[in-house]
Design a protein around this motif. Structure first.
Motif, PDB file in Angstrom:
ATOM      1  N   LEU A 380       0.822  -1.203   0.000  1.00 32.61           N
ATOM      2  CA  LEU A 380       0.000   0.000   0.000  1.00 32.61           C
ATOM      3  C   LEU A 380       0.861   1.261   0.000  1.00 32.61           C
ATOM      4  CD1 LEU A 380      -2.840  -1.052   2.458  1.00 32.61           C
ATOM      5  CD2 LEU A 380      -2.834  -1.097  -0.028  1.00 32.61           C
ATOM      6  N   ASN A 381       2.005   1.222   0.656  1.00 37.84           N
ATOM      7  CA  ASN A 381       2.886   2.386   0.638  1.00 37.84           C
ATOM      8  C   ASN A 381       3.451   2.612  -0.764  1.00 37.84           C
ATOM      9  OD1 ASN A 381       3.939   4.364   2.639  1.00 37.84           O
ATOM     10  ND2 ASN A 381       5.919   3.702   1.811  1.00 37.84           N
ATOM     11  N   THR A 382       3.687   1.523  -1.490  1.00 35.74           N
ATOM     12  CA  THR A 382       4.135   1.652  -2.880  1.00 35.74           C
ATOM     13  C   THR A 382       3.051   2.283  -3.739  1.00 35.74           C
ATOM     14  OG1 THR A 382       5.516  -0.324  -2.617  1.00 35.74           O
ATOM     15  CG2 THR A 382       5.034   0.381  -4.865  1.00 35.74           C
ATOM     16  N   VAL A 383       1.798   1.872  -3.507  1.00 35.03           N
ATOM     17  CA  VAL A 383       0.679   2.476  -4.241  1.00 35.03           C
ATOM     18  C   VAL A 383       0.587   3.963  -3.926  1.00 35.03           C
ATOM     19  CG1 VAL A 383      -1.836   2.505  -4.489  1.00 35.03           C
ATOM     20  CG2 VAL A 383      -0.617   0.321  -4.355  1.00 35.03           C
ATOM     21  N   ALA A 384       0.712   4.324  -2.649  1.00 34.16           N
ATOM     22  CA  ALA A 384       0.640   5.728  -2.261  1.00 34.16           C
ATOM     23  C   ALA A 384       1.786   6.532  -2.858  1.00 34.16           C
ATOM     24  CB  ALA A 384       0.644   5.844  -0.731  1.00 34.16           C
ATOM     25  N   LEU A 385       2.977   5.941  -2.937  1.00 32.41           N
ATOM     26  CA  LEU A 385       4.108   6.627  -3.571  1.00 32.41           C
ATOM     27  C   LEU A 385       3.839   6.855  -5.055  1.00 32.41           C
ATOM     28  CD1 LEU A 385       7.156   4.808  -1.911  1.00 32.41           C
ATOM     29  CD2 LEU A 385       6.554   7.223  -1.678  1.00 32.41           C
ATOM     30  N   ALA A 386       3.227   5.865  -5.702  1.00 31.68           N
ATOM     31  CA  ALA A 386       2.904   6.021  -7.127  1.00 31.68           C
ATOM     32  C   ALA A 386       1.903   7.149  -7.341  1.00 31.68           C
ATOM     33  CB  ALA A 386       2.359   4.710  -7.688  1.00 31.68           C
ATOM     34  N   TYR A 387       0.989   7.340  -6.384  1.00 31.79           N
ATOM     35  CA  TYR A 387       0.005   8.419  -6.465  1.00 31.79           C
ATOM     36  C   TYR A 387       0.549   9.740  -5.914  1.00 31.79           C
ATOM     37  CZ  TYR A 387      -4.069   5.657  -7.893  1.00 31.79           C
ATOM     38  OH  TYR A 387      -4.976   4.896  -8.600  1.00 31.79           O
ATOM     39  N   ASN A 388       1.735   9.682  -5.294  1.00 33.13           N
ATOM     40  CA  ASN A 388       2.316  10.861  -4.633  1.00 33.13           C
ATOM     41  C   ASN A 388       1.375  11.413  -3.568  1.00 33.13           C
ATOM     42  OD1 ASN A 388       4.417  12.692  -4.225  1.00 33.13           O
ATOM     43  ND2 ASN A 388       3.494  14.233  -5.575  1.00 33.13           N
ATOM     44  N   ALA A 389       0.727  10.498  -2.834  1.00 37.49           N
ATOM     45  CA  ALA A 389      -0.248  10.873  -1.815  1.00 37.49           C
ATOM     46  C   ALA A 389       0.440  11.022  -0.458  1.00 37.49           C
ATOM     47  CB  ALA A 389      -1.356   9.830  -1.733  1.00 37.49           C
ATOM     48  N   THR A 390      -0.225  11.734   0.444  1.00 36.55           N
ATOM     49  CA  THR A 390       0.337  11.935   1.785  1.00 36.55           C
ATOM     50  C   THR A 390       0.279  10.658   2.614  1.00 36.55           C
ATOM     51  OG1 THR A 390      -1.798  12.671   2.669  1.00 36.55           O
ATOM     52  CG2 THR A 390      -0.323  14.351   1.787  1.00 36.55           C
ATOM     53  N   ALA A 391      -0.469   9.654   2.171  1.00 37.09           N
ATOM     54  CA  ALA A 391      -0.511   8.384   2.894  1.00 37.09           C
ATOM     55  C   ALA A 391       0.808   7.631   2.803  1.00 37.09           C
ATOM     56  CB  ALA A 391      -1.651   7.513   2.349  1.00 37.09           C
ATOM     57  N   ALA A 392       1.658   8.004   1.855  1.00 40.35           N
ATOM     58  CA  ALA A 392       2.979   7.374   1.732  1.00 40.35           C
ATOM     59  C   ALA A 392       3.881   7.878   2.852  1.00 40.35           C
ATOM     60  CB  ALA A 392       3.584   7.686   0.368  1.00 40.35           C
ATOM     61  N   LEU A 393       4.401   6.967   3.648  1.00 39.70           N
ATOM     62  CA  LEU A 393       5.245   7.363   4.767  1.00 39.70           C
ATOM     63  C   LEU A 393       6.630   7.745   4.275  1.00 39.70           C
ATOM     64  CD1 LEU A 393       4.415   4.775   7.576  1.00 39.70           C
ATOM     65  CD2 LEU A 393       3.331   6.960   7.061  1.00 39.70           C
ATOM     66  N   PRO A 394       7.182   8.843   4.767  1.00 37.28           N
ATOM     67  CA  PRO A 394       8.555   9.213   4.406  1.00 37.28           C
ATOM     68  C   PRO A 394       9.556   8.236   5.007  1.00 37.28           C
ATOM     69  CG  PRO A 394       7.671  10.715   6.068  1.00 37.28           C
ATOM     70  CD  PRO A 394       6.542   9.834   5.648  1.00 37.28           C
ATOM     71  N   LEU A 395      10.766   8.251   4.466  1.00 33.84           N
ATOM     72  CA  LEU A 395      11.799   7.318   4.904  1.00 33.84           C
ATOM     73  C   LEU A 395      12.100   7.470   6.389  1.00 33.84           C
ATOM     74  CD1 LEU A 395      13.882   5.150   4.219  1.00 33.84           C
ATOM     75  CD2 LEU A 395      15.477   6.985   3.589  1.00 33.84           C
ATOM     76  N   GLY A 396      12.126   8.714   6.880  1.00 31.93           N
ATOM     77  CA  GLY A 396      12.436   8.941   8.287  1.00 31.93           C
ATOM     78  C   GLY A 396      11.448   8.254   9.214  1.00 31.93           C
ATOM     79  N   THR A 397      10.163   8.304   8.885  1.00 30.90           N
ATOM     80  CA  THR A 397       9.143   7.656   9.709  1.00 30.90           C
ATOM     81  C   THR A 397       9.292   6.144   9.677  1.00 30.90           C
ATOM     82  OG1 THR A 397       7.623   9.477   9.237  1.00 30.90           O
ATOM     83  CG2 THR A 397       6.666   7.441  10.089  1.00 30.90           C
ATOM     84  N   ILE A 398       9.601   5.598   8.500  1.00 33.84           N
ATOM     85  CA  ILE A 398       9.813   4.153   8.392  1.00 33.84           C
ATOM     86  C   ILE A 398      10.995   3.723   9.252  1.00 33.84           C
ATOM     87  CG2 ILE A 398      10.389   2.284   6.800  1.00 33.84           C
ATOM     88  CD1 ILE A 398       8.908   3.803   4.619  1.00 33.84           C
ATOM     89  N   VAL A 399      12.051   4.540   9.269  1.00 33.78           N
ATOM     90  CA  VAL A 399      13.221   4.229  10.095  1.00 33.78           C
ATOM     91  C   VAL A 399      12.850   4.259  11.577  1.00 33.78           C
ATOM     92  CG1 VAL A 399      15.501   5.053  10.800  1.00 33.78           C
ATOM     93  CG2 VAL A 399      14.889   5.014   8.381  1.00 33.78           C
ATOM     94  N   VAL A 400      12.040   5.242  11.981  1.00 32.07           N
ATOM     95  CA  VAL A 400      11.612   5.330  13.386  1.00 32.07           C
ATOM     96  C   VAL A 400      10.827   4.087  13.790  1.00 32.07           C
ATOM     97  CG1 VAL A 400      10.088   6.568  14.982  1.00 32.07           C
ATOM     98  CG2 VAL A 400      11.638   7.846  13.491  1.00 32.07           C
TER      99      VAL A 400
END
Length: 592
Positions: A380-400
């Motif tokens: 789902l994060n890949t889908v959100a990245l493809a849409y450039n939506a705010t639902a895509a988590l940034p790298l920093g949040t994923i690291v946290v």
């Protein structure tokens, strides 16, 4: 167990420290005349697709050279919030006559972007002094709702703010659009737009402490309250009738069974054992795939504890309307801190039923729920990245999140597993288990596993389905759910019905001399999760206007994880209830 309780106490302490009320930069919300008030633009997106949201300046608004972004906490990022400084300046108690803040010539591409947004009912969300405000981008007129090719599209170019204040504090804010101040975007041609705004301050007597009450008024309207309480009363009546019926039937049947199974010694040789006593040497035979079974119980216990903590926080008012990200922050923190409970119960039960490989059980427990959730998130994060939506988590949040899992979740899981392994509690079986299992007789179709799962899931689901609509409308819509006391009552009813139905079906299974009740009781208890997922299909296609690939995948993907969590949690409840019942009835007879 003591370590588990210490973990729970630690969870409460850290939650109160980490889940603070989100406030604006002016933390006390007090201002002098002319003071600057924090004003942030959040996101834009289709009104009917709550997951499909984009950054405010992804649309071709007038944006400054350097966009000032607000620093957000973990929960806000998980919620899809991306706050930036708004293009308006509304100082405290300063009225503003219609004033231009940007003149821009929209290119054909930008006109097409705005036209698409208006036709899709795009709305935008902002926060002024931490108060949420919404507005639509424009309006369109179309004779055919399904065919918008000939629609007349207008973009609002003037925004009027009406702000209510009480002494030195802001109480409420509204956005009003002038239906006459519009720009025609129907044709593909460049358009000159003069974006303007105005503001008017109005004094009110409403106290600051009640400024958020309006956001929860929808849930508190008399009509909605009547429906809520009707559903609760209906569920309570269902529970009383069900429990009373089962109690009477089981007591009378068991009483007859006890009389039959404790005959006079002279008649012992003349009677042949049958029914559930006949399998006393097999009923406590450990289940197949015992490591998976123990991991499911440990994970279900953790999710049950997580749910109880969420209810505790909700009932004390932590999740007040638009406390941005508080729920997601609580979920992440509590899940991490309760992993020790999962490890303890999984390992202790595993060793109780004579398991040996404690590393295997911990790996299974740690990945049984988080594994599917992780893979769902990746997709789902890949889908959100493809849409450039705010639902895509940034790298920093994923690291946290990864660090929380590495430094908190995994160590606590291991510590809980070690404590459970060393608890040295044996399985208390009232009867000795035979060396070789008895053959299970054939049963009619309505007593098979799938048929009993259908019966076991329907009754608990029927007790909660009315409340499900309000929950879905809040999570996947724009309604606000605030009556957590009713929701907690419904949850208790769900647990009671699940336990009683599982106990009844377990008795009927044992009465047919089927001793493989361990997995059956777990599956029957958790089958309500499958019914909830079935309701998802009904809600999406019949009760909502959601559409599009991204919204569809987000809805069914995350709801699959939630329903899977309910399956594990309620399955654990069902098995625990069945285990207590089975132990009780076999303790009440003489097993040789």
């Amino acid at each position: 167990m003591e370590k588990s309780m210490a973990c729970l106490v630690g969870a409460i302490v850290i939650l109160w420290c980490c889940i603070s009320h989100v406030t604006s930069d002016a933390s006390d919300h007090r201002y002098m005349k002319g003071d600057s008030v924090p004003f942030y633009a959040n996101k834009v997106g289709p009104f009917h697709n709550p997951s499909e949201t984009y950054r405010y300046f992804d649309l071709p608004f007038c944006s400054p050279a350097n966009v000032e972004e607000k620093r957000e906490d973990l929960g806000e990022v998980l919620n899809g919030d991306r706050l930036v400084a708004a293009p308006y300046k509304l100082d405290f108690q300063i009225d503003i006559e219609p004033e231009s803040y940007c003149k821009k010539r929209l290119t054909i591409k930008e006109v097409a972007q705005f036209r698409h947004a208006v036709l899709k009912d795009y709305f935008y969300q902002m926060y002024y002094d931490d108060l949420p405000i919404w507005g639509f981008l424009g309006k369109f007129d179309s004779e055919d709702k399904d065919d918008q090719s000939g629609a007349i599209v207008h973009l609002f170019k003037h925004v009027h703010f009406e702000i209510l204040y009480n002494k030195d504090r802001i109480i409420d804010v509204f956005i009003r659009n002038d239906p006459q101040a519009v720009v025609d975007l129907t044709e593909n041609k460049e358009v000159e737009v003069d974006f303007t705004y105005s503001a008017k301050w109005v004094e009110t007597d409403t106290p600051f402490e009640k400024r958020l009450e309006k956001y929860s008024q929808t849930s508190s309207l008399s009509h909605n309250l009547e429906i809520h309480w009707f559903s609760v009363i209906n569920s309570c009546v269902t529970v009383l009738l069900l429990t009373g019926f089962l109690a009477i039937i089981l007591m009378r049947v068991l009483k007859n069974d006890f009389v039959k199974f404790t005959p006079d010694e002279e008649a012992i040789d003349d009677q042949e054992e049958s029914g559930w006593k006949y399998i006393h040497g097999d009923v406590f035979r450990y289940p197949r795939f015992k490591s998976l079974f123990a991991a499911a119980l440990g994970t279900g216990t953790q999710l049950f504890t997580l749910t109880i903590f969420i209810f505790m926080l909700a009932l004390v008012g932590v999740f007040y309307p638009y406390n941005r990200g508080a729920l997601f922050t609580a979920l992440v923190i509590i899940y991490a801190l309760t992993s020790g409970i999962a490890g303890y119960y999984a390992a202790s039960f595993y060793y109780m039923i004579e398991g040996k490989n404690w590393v295997k059980i911990l790996v299974l427990t740690g990945s049984l729920f988080s594994g599917p959730l992780f893979f769902t998130f990746c997709f789902l994060n890949t889908v959100a990245l493809a849409y450039n939506a705010t639902a895509a988590l940034p790298l920093g949040t994923i690291v946290v999140i990864f660090l929380i899992w590495t430094l908190v979740t995994s160590p606590l899981l291991v510590l809980g597993g070690i404590a459970g392994k060393n608890s040295q509690s044996g399985f208390q079986a009232p009867c000795r288990t035979n060396k070789y299992p008895r053959e299970i007789p054939q049963v009619p179709w309505y007593r098979t596993t799938l048929a009993q799962m259908a019966m076991a899931g329907f009754l608990p689901f029927s007790a909660i389905y009315i409340e499900l609509y309000y929950i879905f409308a809040s999570v996947w819509g724009h309604q606000i759910y605030t009556i957590y006391s009713i929701l907690f009552i419904v949850f208790i009813i769900l647990l009671i019905v699940t336990a009683f139905v599982t106990v009844a079906l377990t008795y009927f299974q044992l009465a047919t001399e089927d001793h493989e009740w361990w997995w059956r009781s777990f599956l029957c208890g958790g089958s309500t999760g499958l019914f909830i997922y079935g309701y998802c299909l009904y809600y999406y296609y019949a009760r909502s206007d959601m559409s599009g690939f991204m919204q569809t995948t987000f809805f069914f993907g995350y709801m699959a994880c939630i329903c899977y969590g309910f399956f594990l949690m309620l399955g654990t409840v069902g098995f625990r209830a069945a285990l207590i019942f089975v132990r009780h009835i076999y303790l009440s007879i003489k097993c040789e």
